[in-house]
Design an enzyme around this catalytic site. Structure first.
Site: not given
Ligand code: 2PG
Ligand code: MG
Length: 402
Positions: A155, A198, A275, A327, A378
């Protein structure tokens, strides 16, 4: 504790960076207001709270009108924990599936913002305490997965410049982004190079090619500007894990091969931030990677933990990782997030506060990362919704050095 009452609130729909509807809440203490909008993930973890009931944002708005609007009037805004508990109680489920986690997030943070304004206190101080620290930015430069159609399987490939100031670090990350763009255009003459959700580059290159281009660009910018630049990767493995295998463009990796690949990201390619190298149930596999790499890199759990204390506890017990991605809308409220951060920090795990792929211009995570002494924030490299956060850290840094 002072008692200052919530006098009213509002909830509205706005749009996020993908053009999808997002929820924004405003909480009023008299004429003082706090406003927050919640982001949305694309590679969402299985154990995250539900963003909207039945994936329907209108149901969140209806729920608010029916069950929340009146219930919070007169509530003591200063009692953030009680406010967040009230949100859980009104919801009545264990994963915010009645009101939607994004409504809880927007209300919870809007309330904290209103109080910090009322107290005339910087938000990062109100939220976090006595020793705020400026994080370093980590931003994605090239990628794919669920964030871009024709990009890499992995990703995100990221960099984190270690400048003397936050401004310098952000500038250097942007320089790497620019240099990678140039290198991709050179390499793919005629073929299109696009941007993912992003604003990382997305192009038809293999994961190995992406690694090499990133490394080359980062070491050039590092040399030219005399700045240390760390490399990072977010596998977001859940999105290409199928029936026990990790499915890449060039072929599959078995679990053991994937573990070796993750270890080689540090040992061979020198990556510092790794990650979600495995899918979100393989706590033991994570532990194997963490054990082999030791403290030479941050092994970070995002989908693995979904900011959930029960899962973080399991990761602590099994020594799965040495870092956790944070998050707010994975867990729902500010107080739940603070709990998770405290749990991680107490157990010597680093925290990395993170944006989502679908973002608004809300800049709260700048305050959160500073308040929690997160090593890294991040939040992308370019793009207005990403820079809203980075620019806010620049302002906070100015505030802190005065
Ligand atoms: C991640 C996030 C942010 P998403 O996987 O770390 O980069 O992606 O918000 O799509 O979960
Ligand atoms: Mg992630």
């Amino acid at each position: 504790m002072n008692n200052i009452e919530i006098t009213s609130s509002k909830v509205r729909k706005i749009f996020d960076s993908r053009g999808n509807e997002a929820i924004e809440a405003t909480v009023y203490i008299g004429s003082i207001e706090g406003t927050c909008s919640a982001p949305a993930g694309a590679s969402t973890g299985e154990t995250e709270v539900i963003a909207y009931p039945d994936h329907n944002i209108n149901k969140s708005v209806e729920f608010y009108n029916k069950n929340v609007r009146n219930a919070i009037i007169g509530f003591n805004a200063m009692a953030q924990k009680n406010f967040d508990t009230l949100l859980h109680e009104i919801d009545g489920t264990d994963n915010f599936s009645a009101m939607g986690g994004n409504l809880a997030t927007a209300l919870s943070i809007a309330n904290a913002k209103a109080v910090s304004k009322y107290l005339n206190m910087p938000l990062y101080r109100y939220v976090g305490g006595l020793n705020p620290e400026i994080p370093r930015p980590i931003g994605n430069i090239i990628g794919g997965g669920k964030h871009a159609k024709n990009g890499t399987t992995i990703q995100e490939f990221l960099v984190s410049s270690q400048g003397k100031t936050f401004f310098e670090s952000v500038y250097s990350n942007i320089m790497v982004h620019r240099r990678v763009g140039e290198k991709l255009s050179e390499k793919l003459k005629g073929q299109s190079v696009g941007l993912g959700d992003e604003k990382a580059w997305s192009a038809d290159v293999s994961d190995e090619e992406a690694i090499n281009i990133l490394k080359d660009a980062a070491s050039e910018i590092s040399r030219e500007n005399n700045i240390k630049i760390l490399l990072g990767v977010d596998f977001a493995s859940d999105s290409f894990y199928e029936n026990g295998k990790y499915v890449y463009k060039k072929g599959d990796n078995s679990r053991d091969e994937q573990i070796d690949f993750a270890i080689s990201m540090n040992r061979e390619y020198g990556f510092y931030f790794i990650e979600d190298p495995l899918y979100d149930r393989d706590f033991e596999g994570f532990a194997e990677i963490t054990k082999k790499i030791g403290n030479k890199a941050l092994i970070v759990g995002d989908d693995l933990y979904t900011t959930n204390p029960e899962r973080i506890k399991k990761g602590i017990e099994l020594k799965s990782t040495n870092a956790v991605l944070i998050k707010v809308n994975q867990i729902g409220t500010l107080s739940d997030t603070v709990n998770s951060v405290k749990l991680a920090t107490k157990n010597k795990m680093e925290t990395v506060v993170s944006h989502r792929s679908g973002e608004t211009t809300d800049d709260f995570i700048a305050h959160l990362a500073t308040a929690f002494n997160s090593r890294l924030i991040k939040t992308g490299t370019i793009g207005g919704e990403r820079l809203a956060k980075l620019n806010e850290v620049i302002r906070i840094e100015e505030d802190l050095v005065q």
